[in-house]
Enzyme design. Structure first.
Site, mmCIF file in Angstrom:
data_model
loop_
_atom_site.group_PDB
_atom_site.id
_atom_site.type_symbol
_atom_site.label_atom_id
_atom_site.label_comp_id
_atom_site.label_asym_id
_atom_site.label_seq_id
_atom_site.Cartn_x
_atom_site.Cartn_y
_atom_site.Cartn_z
ATOM 1 N N SER A 130 0.819 -1.212 0.000
ATOM 2 C CA SER A 130 0.000 0.000 0.000
ATOM 3 C C SER A 130 0.850 1.259 0.000
ATOM 4 C CB SER A 130 -0.878 0.033 1.259
ATOM 5 O OG SER A 130 -1.838 -0.990 1.199
ATOM 6 N N HIS A 151 -0.257 -2.161 -7.608
ATOM 7 C CA HIS A 151 -1.121 -1.828 -6.477
ATOM 8 C C HIS A 151 -2.588 -1.817 -6.891
ATOM 9 C CE1 HIS A 151 -2.313 1.197 -3.124
ATOM 10 N NE2 HIS A 151 -2.495 -0.033 -2.735
ATOM 11 N N GLU A 163 -2.176 0.911 -9.723
ATOM 12 C CA GLU A 163 -0.987 1.773 -9.794
ATOM 13 C C GLU A 163 0.214 0.876 -10.090
ATOM 14 O OE1 GLU A 163 -1.900 5.376 -6.614
ATOM 15 O OE2 GLU A 163 -1.184 3.487 -5.819
ATOM 16 N N ASN A 201 -3.012 6.445 -1.940
ATOM 17 C CA ASN A 201 -2.925 6.367 -0.474
ATOM 18 C C ASN A 201 -2.279 7.592 0.152
ATOM 19 O OD1 ASN A 201 -4.339 4.043 -0.229
ATOM 20 N ND2 ASN A 201 -2.557 2.694 -0.169
HETATM 21 N N1 CAA Z 1 -16.285 -7.606 -3.424
HETATM 22 C C1 CAA Z 1 -16.710 -7.851 -4.671
HETATM 23 N N2 CAA Z 1 -17.712 -7.137 -5.262
HETATM 24 C C2 CAA Z 1 -18.314 -6.199 -4.531
HETATM 25 C C3 CAA Z 1 -17.937 -5.899 -3.205
HETATM 26 C C4 CAA Z 1 -16.879 -6.667 -2.657
HETATM 27 N N3 CAA Z 1 -16.432 -6.446 -1.422
HETATM 28 N N4 CAA Z 1 -18.726 -4.893 -2.747
HETATM 29 C C5 CAA Z 1 -19.577 -4.590 -3.744
HETATM 30 N N5 CAA Z 1 -19.322 -5.361 -4.823
HETATM 31 C C6 CAA Z 1 -20.006 -5.319 -6.113
HETATM 32 C C7 CAA Z 1 -21.433 -5.787 -5.987
HETATM 33 O O1 CAA Z 1 -21.541 -7.197 -6.154
HETATM 34 C C8 CAA Z 1 -22.116 -5.037 -7.128
HETATM 35 O O2 CAA Z 1 -21.861 -5.706 -8.350
HETATM 36 P P1 CAA Z 1 -23.036 -5.849 -9.461
HETATM 37 O O3 CAA Z 1 -23.405 -4.440 -9.830
HETATM 38 O O4 CAA Z 1 -22.339 -6.594 -10.560
HETATM 39 O O5 CAA Z 1 -24.119 -6.606 -8.795
HETATM 40 C C9 CAA Z 1 -21.347 -3.699 -7.182
HETATM 41 O O6 CAA Z 1 -20.085 -3.955 -6.552
HETATM 42 C C10 CAA Z 1 -22.061 -2.591 -6.451
HETATM 43 O O7 CAA Z 1 -22.354 -3.081 -5.160
HETATM 44 P P2 CAA Z 1 -23.360 -2.403 -4.121
HETATM 45 O O8 CAA Z 1 -24.504 -1.784 -4.862
HETATM 46 O O9 CAA Z 1 -23.686 -3.382 -3.041
HETATM 47 O O10 CAA Z 1 -22.486 -1.377 -3.393
HETATM 48 P P3 CAA Z 1 -22.124 0.092 -3.720
HETATM 49 O O11 CAA Z 1 -22.705 0.607 -4.973
HETATM 50 O O12 CAA Z 1 -22.415 0.764 -2.447
HETATM 51 O O13 CAA Z 1 -20.544 -0.002 -3.943
HETATM 52 C C11 CAA Z 1 -18.300 -0.054 -3.236
HETATM 53 C C12 CAA Z 1 -19.702 -0.631 -3.028
HETATM 54 C C13 CAA Z 1 -17.798 -0.418 -4.631
HETATM 55 C C14 CAA Z 1 -17.415 -0.705 -2.185
HETATM 56 C C15 CAA Z 1 -18.362 1.504 -3.080
HETATM 57 O O14 CAA Z 1 -18.921 1.818 -1.838
HETATM 58 C C16 CAA Z 1 -17.014 2.157 -3.197
HETATM 59 O O15 CAA Z 1 -16.516 2.431 -4.271
HETATM 60 N N6 CAA Z 1 -16.395 2.436 -2.036
HETATM 61 C C17 CAA Z 1 -15.060 3.054 -1.985
HETATM 62 C C18 CAA Z 1 -14.024 1.997 -2.168
HETATM 63 C C19 CAA Z 1 -12.635 2.548 -2.100
HETATM 64 O O16 CAA Z 1 -12.382 3.717 -1.880
HETATM 65 N N7 CAA Z 1 -11.658 1.638 -2.280
HETATM 66 C C20 CAA Z 1 -10.257 1.974 -2.176
HETATM 67 C C21 CAA Z 1 -9.764 1.661 -0.781
HETATM 68 S S1 CAA Z 1 -8.058 2.091 -0.568
HETATM 69 C C22 CAA Z 1 -7.227 0.804 -1.239
HETATM 70 O O17 CAA Z 1 -7.763 -0.179 -1.651
HETATM 71 C C23 CAA Z 1 -5.732 0.927 -1.299
HETATM 72 C C24 CAA Z 1 -4.952 0.507 -0.141
HETATM 73 O O18 CAA Z 1 -3.763 0.223 -0.329
HETATM 74 C C25 CAA Z 1 -5.488 0.478 1.229
HETATM 75 P P1 NAD Z 2 -4.951 -9.665 4.711
HETATM 76 O O1 NAD Z 2 -4.541 -9.581 6.134
HETATM 77 O O2 NAD Z 2 -6.402 -9.777 4.383
HETATM 78 O O3 NAD Z 2 -4.234 -10.898 4.000
HETATM 79 C C1 NAD Z 2 -2.852 -11.119 4.052
HETATM 80 C C2 NAD Z 2 -2.626 -12.617 3.884
HETATM 81 O O4 NAD Z 2 -1.232 -12.863 3.761
HETATM 82 C C3 NAD Z 2 -3.131 -13.443 5.086
HETATM 83 O O5 NAD Z 2 -4.043 -14.400 4.610
HETATM 84 C C4 NAD Z 2 -1.859 -14.092 5.631
HETATM 85 O O6 NAD Z 2 -2.072 -15.418 6.098
HETATM 86 C C5 NAD Z 2 -0.970 -14.097 4.407
HETATM 87 N N1 NAD Z 2 0.461 -14.161 4.702
HETATM 88 C C6 NAD Z 2 1.152 -13.492 5.643
HETATM 89 N N2 NAD Z 2 2.465 -13.818 5.557
HETATM 90 C C7 NAD Z 2 2.587 -14.702 4.534
HETATM 91 C C8 NAD Z 2 3.679 -15.398 3.946
HETATM 92 N N3 NAD Z 2 4.904 -15.241 4.406
HETATM 93 N N4 NAD Z 2 3.428 -16.197 2.886
HETATM 94 C C9 NAD Z 2 2.170 -16.358 2.417
HETATM 95 N N5 NAD Z 2 1.098 -15.723 2.936
HETATM 96 C C10 NAD Z 2 1.313 -14.915 3.982
HETATM 97 O O7 NAD Z 2 -4.295 -8.417 3.999
HETATM 98 P P2 NAD Z 2 -4.767 -7.663 2.690
HETATM 99 O O8 NAD Z 2 -5.734 -6.613 3.073
HETATM 100 O O9 NAD Z 2 -5.107 -8.657 1.648
HETATM 101 O O10 NAD Z 2 -3.428 -6.893 2.315
HETATM 102 C C11 NAD Z 2 -2.345 -7.552 1.671
HETATM 103 C C12 NAD Z 2 -1.410 -6.526 1.082
HETATM 104 O O11 NAD Z 2 -2.137 -5.712 0.153
HETATM 105 C C13 NAD Z 2 -0.774 -5.560 2.089
HETATM 106 O O12 NAD Z 2 0.504 -5.224 1.652
HETATM 107 C C14 NAD Z 2 -1.717 -4.368 2.016
HETATM 108 O O13 NAD Z 2 -1.106 -3.175 2.440
HETATM 109 C C15 NAD Z 2 -2.039 -4.350 0.542
HETATM 110 N N6 NAD Z 2 -3.307 -3.695 0.171
HETATM 111 C C16 NAD Z 2 -4.397 -3.815 0.959
HETATM 112 C C17 NAD Z 2 -5.585 -3.199 0.579
HETATM 113 C C18 NAD Z 2 -6.825 -3.303 1.401
HETATM 114 O O14 NAD Z 2 -7.754 -2.501 1.191
HETATM 115 N N7 NAD Z 2 -6.930 -4.236 2.334
HETATM 116 C C19 NAD Z 2 -5.640 -2.482 -0.626
HETATM 117 C C20 NAD Z 2 -4.506 -2.419 -1.438
HETATM 118 C C21 NAD Z 2 -3.322 -3.015 -1.020
#
Ligand code: CAA
Ligand code: NAD
Length: 295
Positions: A130, A151, A163, A201
């Site tokens: 991330s 990413h 990304e 992020n």
């Molecule tokens: N997994 C798979 N599919 C999903 C899902 C999930 N967790 N959640 C929703 N969906 C699908 C549904 O099945 C539905 O598909 P169909 O249209 O084909 O039936 C579609 O998405 C829309 O679903 P909903 O109507 O139930 O939900 P929504 O319209 O409220 O959308 C959402 C849900 C897509 C999650 C929306 O709320 C959203 O875009 N949220 C923001 C998500 C976001 O910001 N993500 C980035 C997080 S940061 C990151 O990922 C990076 C990191 O490193 C941490």
């Molecule tokens: P998670 O905790 O859901 O899953 C991580 C998995 O990795 C677990 O099932 C764990 O058992 C496994 N694991 C740990 N060490 C391991 C090893 N040595 N070999 C094999 N498997 C191992 O985490 P996540 O949310 O899927 O995140 C995974 C990565 O993706 C992280 O680097 C996170 O920052 C990144 N990421 C997360 C998100 C998010 O929204 N959760 C979005 C983008 C990127």
């Protein structure tokens, strides 16, 4: 070896994809990859997590059959393309490994080094980190020029972005192959230079952190904060529900990395994040975070 003609020269053609980590992200990455017709090897250290991921994928596909989006025959093909297990040696003939394990630089470096020793010489090693340094992870391997960030965003089947982040010695060809692979699995890639949190992020995590501060200061409840950001700022979901979906452990790890890397206290993680992680309330994946998912 199979090569395809490509803008930047000859590039490895990806046929078989390894996904390491079958958690939130790994499962989604495996799903979109088999749905695009790739052979996928999905590995996790925890056998129960691998089993759960395969069951969950089949639940998703069963729903898709019900909705008439795919046929049972297509789903049988998806299952035929998917191999899962716990032995990392099963990656020996994959063309790319997409690593999606815990967000910890030392563990990622150790595991990527191991991947370099197991995989073919031309296998690309991608990390779904991330925020962490691609260059640092790459330097731990025997092929830093073939290591990069790929990413994905959560939920992977829905979010269109990938990304692509080269490290300082990653070749252009490696980046081009991964840009092309991203398109082939239905995503829109953007290229970003290495920097903590890359593009999304860097912007999104401080936003979730500030929401947690508003919550911690008692200015409003989690429900009110999320409602306000949805109705007042047009967000698809509120920032605290989003932190729960991402995993509060991951959001906290990114904040801590920002403080360290930028040496700037403006990224200081909210006490609310720290307390929830200490309590094991990591969000949706543990059943409780800012919200309770067991009710
Ligand atoms: N997994 C798979 N599919 C999903 C899902 C999930 N967790 N959640 C929703 N969906 C699908 C549904 O099945 C539905 O598909 P169909 O249209 O084909 O039936 C579609 O998405 C829309 O679903 P909903 O109507 O139930 O939900 P929504 O319209 O409220 O959308 C959402 C849900 C897509 C999650 C929306 O709320 C959203 O875009 N949220 C923001 C998500 C976001 O910001 N993500 C980035 C997080 S940061 C990151 O990922 C990076 C990191 O490193 C941490
Ligand atoms: P998670 O905790 O859901 O899953 C991580 C998995 O990795 C677990 O099932 C764990 O058992 C496994 N694991 C740990 N060490 C391991 C090893 N040595 N070999 C094999 N498997 C191992 O985490 P996540 O949310 O899927 O995140 C995974 C990565 O993706 C992280 O680097 C996170 O920052 C990144 N990421 C997360 C998100 C998010 O929204 N959760 C979005 C983008 C990127």
């Amino acid at each position: 070896m199979n090569y395809v003609e490509f803008k930047g020269g000859n590039c490895l053609e990806i046929k078989k994809i390894g996904v390491l980590g079958a958690g939130t992200m790994g499962m989604g990455i495996a799903q979109v990859s088999v749905e695009a017709g790739y052979s996928v090897v999905l590995i996790d250290v925890v056998p129960e997590i691998v089993g759960k991921a395969v069951i969950r994928l089949n639940q998703v596909w069963a729903k898709a059959i019900e909705k008439g989006k795919v046929t049972a025959e297509t789903v049988a093909n998806f299952n035929a393309l998917l191999v899962s297990g716990t032995d990392i040696n099963d990656f020996k003939d994959v063309d790319i490994v997409i690593e999606a394990i815990v967000e910890d630089i030392d563990i990622k470096k150790k595991v990527q080094k191991q991947l370099g020793e197991i995989c073919k010489n031309d296998t690309i090693l991608a990390t779904n980190t991330s925020a962490l340094s691609i260059t640092e992870i790459a330097a731990a391997t025997n092929r830093p020029n073939k290591v990069l960030g790929m990413h994905f965003f959560n939920p992977v089947p829905v979010m269109k972005l990938v990304e692509v982040i080269p490290g300082v010695v990653t070749t252009d060809n490696t980046a081009q192959v991964v840009m092309e692979l991203s398109r082939k699995i239905g995503k829109e890639p953007v290229l970003a230079k290495e920097s903590p949190g890359f593009i999304v992020n860097r912007i999104l995590v401080p936003y979730m952190n500030e929401a947690a501060n508003v919550y911690q200061e008692g200015i409003a409840s989690a429900e009110e904060i999320d409602k306000a950001m949805k109705l007042g700022a047009g967000m698809p979901m509120g920032p605290l529900a989003l932190a729960d979906m991402v995993g509060i452990d991951i959001v906290l790890a990114v904040c801590e990395f920002f403080v360290k890397e930028f040496a700037d206290s403006k990224y200081r993680p909210s006490l609310a994040f720290r307390q929830k992680v200490r309590a094991g309330h990591l969000g949706v994946k543990t059943g409780r975070g800012f919200y309770d998912y067991n009710m």
